[in-house]
Design a protein around this motif. Structure first.
Motif, PDB file in Angstrom:
ATOM      1  N   VAL A 284     -13.625   3.902  -0.575  1.00 51.23           N
ATOM      2  CA  VAL A 284     -14.439   3.154  -1.767  1.00 51.23           C
ATOM      3  C   VAL A 284     -13.439   2.639  -2.763  1.00 51.23           C
ATOM      4  CG1 VAL A 284     -15.981   3.762  -3.695  1.00 51.23           C
ATOM      5  CG2 VAL A 284     -16.448   4.888  -1.385  1.00 51.23           C
ATOM      6  N   ASP A 285     -12.530   3.338  -2.971  1.00 50.41           N
ATOM      7  CA  ASP A 285     -11.477   2.806  -3.893  1.00 50.41           C
ATOM      8  C   ASP A 285     -10.704   1.453  -3.522  1.00 50.41           C
ATOM      9  OD1 ASP A 285     -10.121   2.722  -6.555  1.00 50.41           O
ATOM     10  OD2 ASP A 285      -8.163   3.505  -5.476  1.00 50.41           O
ATOM     11  N   ALA A 286     -10.656   1.355  -2.363  1.00 51.57           N
ATOM     12  CA  ALA A 286     -10.072  -0.077  -1.639  1.00 51.57           C
ATOM     13  C   ALA A 286     -11.178  -1.116  -1.734  1.00 51.57           C
ATOM     14  CB  ALA A 286      -9.553   0.246  -0.290  1.00 51.57           C
ATOM     15  N   VAL A 287     -12.314  -0.957  -1.214  1.00 53.65           N
ATOM     16  CA  VAL A 287     -13.236  -1.769  -1.601  1.00 53.65           C
ATOM     17  C   VAL A 287     -13.518  -2.278  -3.153  1.00 53.65           C
ATOM     18  CG1 VAL A 287     -15.746  -2.632  -1.207  1.00 53.65           C
ATOM     19  CG2 VAL A 287     -14.637  -1.080   0.616  1.00 53.65           C
ATOM     20  N   LEU A 288     -13.534  -1.456  -3.885  1.00 53.92           N
ATOM     21  CA  LEU A 288     -13.724  -1.708  -5.476  1.00 53.92           C
ATOM     22  C   LEU A 288     -12.616  -2.425  -5.859  1.00 53.92           C
ATOM     23  CD1 LEU A 288     -15.491   1.544  -6.655  1.00 53.92           C
ATOM     24  CD2 LEU A 288     -16.472  -0.500  -6.262  1.00 53.92           C
TER      25      LEU A 288
ATOM     26  N   MET B  13     -11.583 -17.587  -0.806  1.00 48.03           N
ATOM     27  CA  MET B  13     -10.856 -16.840  -1.290  1.00 48.03           C
ATOM     28  C   MET B  13     -11.249 -15.346  -1.517  1.00 48.03           C
ATOM     29  SD  MET B  13      -7.369 -17.010  -2.081  1.00 48.03           S
ATOM     30  CE  MET B  13      -7.091 -18.830  -2.303  1.00 48.03           C
ATOM     31  N   THR B  14     -12.188 -15.195  -1.665  1.00 48.04           N
ATOM     32  CA  THR B  14     -13.058 -14.032  -1.741  1.00 48.04           C
ATOM     33  C   THR B  14     -12.756 -13.180  -0.606  1.00 48.04           C
ATOM     34  OG1 THR B  14     -14.473 -14.587  -3.849  1.00 48.04           O
ATOM     35  CG2 THR B  14     -15.045 -12.551  -2.494  1.00 48.04           C
ATOM     36  N   ALA B  15     -13.241 -13.781   0.557  1.00 50.79           N
ATOM     37  CA  ALA B  15     -12.966 -13.291   1.818  1.00 50.79           C
ATOM     38  C   ALA B  15     -11.852 -12.686   2.223  1.00 50.79           C
ATOM     39  CB  ALA B  15     -13.566 -14.461   2.898  1.00 50.79           C
ATOM     40  N   ALA B  16     -10.667 -13.798   1.772  1.00 51.87           N
ATOM     41  CA  ALA B  16      -9.344 -13.375   1.826  1.00 51.87           C
ATOM     42  C   ALA B  16      -8.941 -11.815   1.130  1.00 51.87           C
ATOM     43  CB  ALA B  16      -8.381 -14.506   1.341  1.00 51.87           C
ATOM     44  N   MET B  17      -9.724 -11.675   0.111  1.00 52.87           N
ATOM     45  CA  MET B  17      -9.634 -10.335  -0.455  1.00 52.87           C
ATOM     46  C   MET B  17     -10.010  -9.259   0.311  1.00 52.87           C
ATOM     47  SD  MET B  17      -7.790 -11.095  -3.339  1.00 52.87           S
ATOM     48  CE  MET B  17      -7.022 -12.055  -2.283  1.00 52.87           C
ATOM     49  N   TYR B  18     -11.150  -9.511   0.767  1.00 56.96           N
ATOM     50  CA  TYR B  18     -12.020  -8.277   1.491  1.00 56.96           C
ATOM     51  C   TYR B  18     -11.588  -7.996   2.936  1.00 56.96           C
ATOM     52  CZ  TYR B  18     -15.644  -7.667  -2.315  1.00 56.96           C
ATOM     53  OH  TYR B  18     -15.991  -7.426  -3.549  1.00 56.96           O
ATOM     54  N   LEU B  19     -11.254  -9.186   3.548  1.00 58.99           N
ATOM     55  CA  LEU B  19     -10.927  -9.080   5.003  1.00 58.99           C
ATOM     56  C   LEU B  19      -9.714  -8.106   5.413  1.00 58.99           C
ATOM     57  CD1 LEU B  19     -11.466 -10.147   7.670  1.00 58.99           C
ATOM     58  CD2 LEU B  19      -9.842 -11.859   7.437  1.00 58.99           C
ATOM     59  N   PRO B  20      -8.645  -7.880   4.478  1.00 62.07           N
ATOM     60  CA  PRO B  20      -7.499  -7.134   5.053  1.00 62.07           C
ATOM     61  C   PRO B  20      -8.416  -5.782   4.862  1.00 62.07           C
ATOM     62  CG  PRO B  20      -6.581  -8.900   3.526  1.00 62.07           C
ATOM     63  CD  PRO B  20      -8.092  -8.976   3.668  1.00 62.07           C
TER      64      PRO B  20
ATOM     65  N   LEU C 258      -0.533  -5.749   1.012  1.00 61.55           N
ATOM     66  CA  LEU C 258       0.388  -6.374   1.948  1.00 61.55           C
ATOM     67  C   LEU C 258      -0.327  -7.628   2.672  1.00 61.55           C
ATOM     68  CD1 LEU C 258       3.317  -6.582   3.166  1.00 61.55           C
ATOM     69  CD2 LEU C 258       2.454  -5.151   4.887  1.00 61.55           C
ATOM     70  N   LEU C 259      -1.666  -7.372   3.196  1.00 57.53           N
ATOM     71  CA  LEU C 259      -2.102  -8.442   4.089  1.00 57.53           C
ATOM     72  C   LEU C 259      -2.853  -9.561   3.308  1.00 57.53           C
ATOM     73  CD1 LEU C 259      -3.431  -6.077   6.862  1.00 57.53           C
ATOM     74  CD2 LEU C 259      -1.627  -7.909   6.952  1.00 57.53           C
ATOM     75  N   MET C 260      -3.191  -9.052   2.074  1.00 60.63           N
ATOM     76  CA  MET C 260      -3.922 -10.181   1.036  1.00 60.63           C
ATOM     77  C   MET C 260      -3.110 -11.522   0.789  1.00 60.63           C
ATOM     78  SD  MET C 260      -5.978  -7.867  -1.643  1.00 60.63           S
ATOM     79  CE  MET C 260      -7.341  -6.694  -1.350  1.00 60.63           C
ATOM     80  N   VAL C 261      -1.731 -11.197   0.789  1.00 63.55           N
ATOM     81  CA  VAL C 261      -0.993 -12.329   0.292  1.00 63.55           C
ATOM     82  C   VAL C 261      -0.993 -13.407   1.379  1.00 63.55           C
ATOM     83  CG1 VAL C 261       1.416 -13.117  -0.238  1.00 63.55           C
ATOM     84  CG2 VAL C 261       0.565 -11.027  -1.254  1.00 63.55           C
ATOM     85  N   PRO C 262      -0.676 -13.109   2.698  1.00 60.50           N
ATOM     86  CA  PRO C 262      -0.664 -14.146   3.740  1.00 60.50           C
ATOM     87  C   PRO C 262      -2.205 -14.728   3.720  1.00 60.50           C
ATOM     88  CG  PRO C 262      -0.245 -12.122   4.788  1.00 60.50           C
ATOM     89  CD  PRO C 262      -0.293 -11.897   3.332  1.00 60.50           C
ATOM     90  N   ALA C 263      -3.272 -13.916   3.717  1.00 60.81           N
ATOM     91  CA  ALA C 263      -4.624 -14.356   3.687  1.00 60.81           C
ATOM     92  C   ALA C 263      -4.967 -15.590   2.674  1.00 60.81           C
ATOM     93  CB  ALA C 263      -5.498 -12.993   3.512  1.00 60.81           C
ATOM     94  N   MET C 264      -4.314 -15.099   1.450  1.00 65.19           N
ATOM     95  CA  MET C 264      -4.345 -16.011   0.292  1.00 65.19           C
ATOM     96  C   MET C 264      -3.841 -17.316   0.666  1.00 65.19           C
ATOM     97  SD  MET C 264      -4.066 -13.615  -3.162  1.00 65.19           S
ATOM     98  CE  MET C 264      -4.040 -15.248  -4.269  1.00 65.19           C
ATOM     99  N   ALA C 265      -2.518 -17.192   1.323  1.00 67.60           N
ATOM    100  CA  ALA C 265      -1.975 -18.421   1.700  1.00 67.60           C
ATOM    101  C   ALA C 265      -2.511 -19.394   2.540  1.00 67.60           C
ATOM    102  CB  ALA C 265      -0.412 -18.087   1.915  1.00 67.60           C
ATOM    103  N   LEU C 266      -3.261 -18.550   3.512  1.00 69.76           N
ATOM    104  CA  LEU C 266      -4.112 -19.359   4.620  1.00 69.76           C
ATOM    105  C   LEU C 266      -5.109 -20.106   4.054  1.00 69.76           C
ATOM    106  CD1 LEU C 266      -3.671 -17.158   7.518  1.00 69.76           C
ATOM    107  CD2 LEU C 266      -2.537 -19.276   7.319  1.00 69.76           C
TER     108      LEU C 266
END
Length: 291
Positions: free
Chosen positions: A67-71, A97-104, A128-136
């Motif tokens: 729950v904390d990770a999703v929030l 960009m919001t999807a890049a936050m939630y997907l990892p 860790l995974l949010m950064v390359p997701a944002m870059a993409l």
């Protein structure tokens, strides 16, 4: 008249060079702004939802790692979305960009719920995974992110302020890894695979893997870190932890080499990754040394 026209042409390449340099700086500026907006979202909304949840008797639910990770992703997405709309980005860009936050987070929730991933690893892996997701996401709409709604006038800044502005990837990495320094742990060895994989994905998105030698080097790096992960998962005890530390610190050296050569990934990403990897590696060493 012909001679006069011809004589004025040599200035054109310089103007063209300036125009091509500006989008690159704008992309980095936008990434910095969004990263700071994400941090602001966490700092402002995190305590607020904690207080509201406590008053509603939801403390037990809010204490769960999933729950904390999703929030956490929600807090960052809200802060980022507000800033992106202020910067007049399209709703489609905000959604991506919001999807890049939630997907990892959603991807890592699967092994977490299966008992294969710990709570700390879930939160660290998400960051860790949010950064390359944002870059993409940025590279997917690079024309939009390269634009700026208004040209900011040149402002003379103090040397220290200017230096800090240039080193924003370092500051962002230190901010993101503060928890690891305060509460050091050994993350799962599988996380090491994200490091060379991010280079391959970002390099492919930027069209920087066209040369056979460059592609071969990146694939060799993926094989090397995959072998290290396999070794760390095979052995037991502290040796596995030291292999994980070697993987993070070794990739920091990889980042520095790519930063100096301006190869494959943006230099800002290479700088961020070098500091991030170094801090994680040192945190692992500290966790192993204090056991």
């Amino acid at each position: 008249m012909t001679e006069m026209t011809t004589n004025t042409c040599p200035t054109a390449p310089h103007a063209g060079h300036a125009r091509t340099a500006r989008p690159h700086a704008a992309l980095l500026r936008h990434l910095l702004e969004m990263a700071l907006a994400m941090v602001a979202g966490m700092l402002l909304l995190g305590p607020l939802r904690t207080n509201v949840g406590t008053s509603l008797g939801l403390s037990a639910l809010l204490g769960r790692a999933d729950v904390d990770a999703v929030l956490m992703a929600t807090d960052m997405s809200i802060g980022m979305a507000v800033w992106m709309r202020y910067r007049r980005h399209s709703w489609a860009a905000v959604g991506e960009m919001t999807a890049a936050m939630y997907l990892p987070v959603l991807v890592l929730l699967v092994p977490f719920e299966a008992g294969l991933l710990g709570a700390d690893a879930l939160l660290l892996g998400s960051h860790l995974l949010m950064v390359p997701a944002m870059a993409l996401a940025v590279l997917h709409r690079r024309a939009e992110y390269a634009r700026h709604p208004a040209a900011a006038p040149a402002v003379r800044r103090h040397r220290l302020v200017a230096a800090l502005a240039r080193r924003w990837p370092t500051g962002l990495a230190l901010l993101m890894t503060l928890d690891m320094l305060l509460f050091p742990l050994v993350p799962p060895a599988l996380f090491l695979l994200a490091l060379p994989a991010a280079y391959l994905v970002i390099g492919a998105a930027r069209g920087r893997l066209g040369e056979r030698r460059t592609l071969a080097l990146q694939l060799a790096g993926l094989v090397a870190w995959a072998a290290l992960v396999l070794a760390a998962m095979t052995v037991d005890g502290e040796l596995a932890g030291w292999l994980v530390a070697a993987g993070w610190l070794g990739h920091a050296v990889w980042d520095v080499a790519h930063h100096r050569g301006d190869r494959v990934v943006p230099r800002g990403y290479a700088e961020w990754c070098a500091v991030f990897d170094t801090v994680i590696g040192l945190a692992v060493v500290l966790a192993l040394s204090t056991r």
